[in-house]
Design a protein around this motif. Structure first.
Motif, PDB file in Angstrom:
ATOM      1  N   CYS A  30     -74.503  66.327  85.495  1.00 13.62           N
ATOM      2  CA  CYS A  30     -74.062  65.133  86.209  1.00 13.62           C
ATOM      3  C   CYS A  30     -74.472  63.891  85.421  1.00 13.62           C
ATOM      4  O   CYS A  30     -75.627  63.784  85.014  1.00 13.62           O
TER       5      CYS A  30
ATOM      6  N   CYS B 290     -77.451  61.973  87.683  1.00 15.73           N
ATOM      7  CA  CYS B 290     -78.821  62.441  87.911  1.00 15.73           C
ATOM      8  C   CYS B 290     -79.227  63.570  86.974  1.00 15.73           C
ATOM      9  O   CYS B 290     -80.321  64.105  87.089  1.00 15.73           O
TER      10      CYS B 290
ATOM     11  N   CYS C 156     -71.014  65.297  92.659  1.00 16.64           N
ATOM     12  CA  CYS C 156     -72.348  65.870  92.474  1.00 16.64           C
ATOM     13  C   CYS C 156     -73.006  66.083  93.837  1.00 16.64           C
ATOM     14  O   CYS C 156     -73.091  65.151  94.636  1.00 16.64           O
TER      15      CYS C 156
ATOM     16  N   CYS D 104     -76.520  63.699  93.952  1.00 16.41           N
ATOM     17  CA  CYS D 104     -76.551  62.241  94.056  1.00 16.41           C
ATOM     18  C   CYS D 104     -75.223  61.676  94.558  1.00 16.41           C
ATOM     19  O   CYS D 104     -75.109  60.478  94.789  1.00 16.41           O
TER      20      CYS D 104
HETATM   21 ZN    ZN Z   1     -75.797  63.805  90.310  1.00 10.90          ZN
END
Ligand code: ZN
Length: 130
Positions: free
Chosen positions: A99, A102, A119, A122
């Motif tokens: 991702c 994050c 994701c 996050c």
């Molecule tokens: Zn993420």
């Protein structure tokens, strides 16, 4: 075999760590046999004698603590190999992405074309070709 039973009475005997030490001694003696350095092969006796020492030991508590530590380490090692193996199997069917928000690793099925990914950690949305 009575003398043996008497001899082993109150002694620690065999456990997983001792088995591992014997296997290690065996493998070491083979490996070190391939290296032409004098006396290097004697190193294989280190785990062997350690295993015999533990087997004959009367300090049962200490020995079983050692075994617990060994099993803890062993299970961690096994888990690590298992995860690697799963990951290699997964690569046939999945692609792994990080991702951009994050850095969480995401596993996505292969061959779906361009898809929009959210994701789960996050919530960031990005597009990837799978
Ligand atoms: Zn993420």
């Amino acid at each position: 075999m009575n003398w043996l039973r008497n001899f082993m009475a109150g002694r620690y005997g065999a456990d997983q760590l001792n088995l591992a030490l014997l296997v290690a001694a065996f493998l070491l003696s083979i490996l070190l046999g391939l290296i032409p350095v004098p006396f290097l092969g004697l190193l294989a006796y280190v785990p062997l004698f350690w295993g015999i020492y533990r087997m004959l030991s009367r300090n049962l508590l200490k020995r079983s603590e050692e075994n617990q530590k060994f099993l803890f380490f062993w299970n961690k090692l096994k888990g690590w190999f298992q995860r690697k193996k799963n990951r290699i199997n997964d690569q046939k069917y999945y692609r792994f992405y990080r991702c951009p928000g994050c850095k969480q690793t995401l596993r996505l099925p292969k061959g779906r074309g361009k898809i929009r990914i959210t994701c789960p950690k996050c919530g960031r949305v990005f597009e990837k070709k799978t």
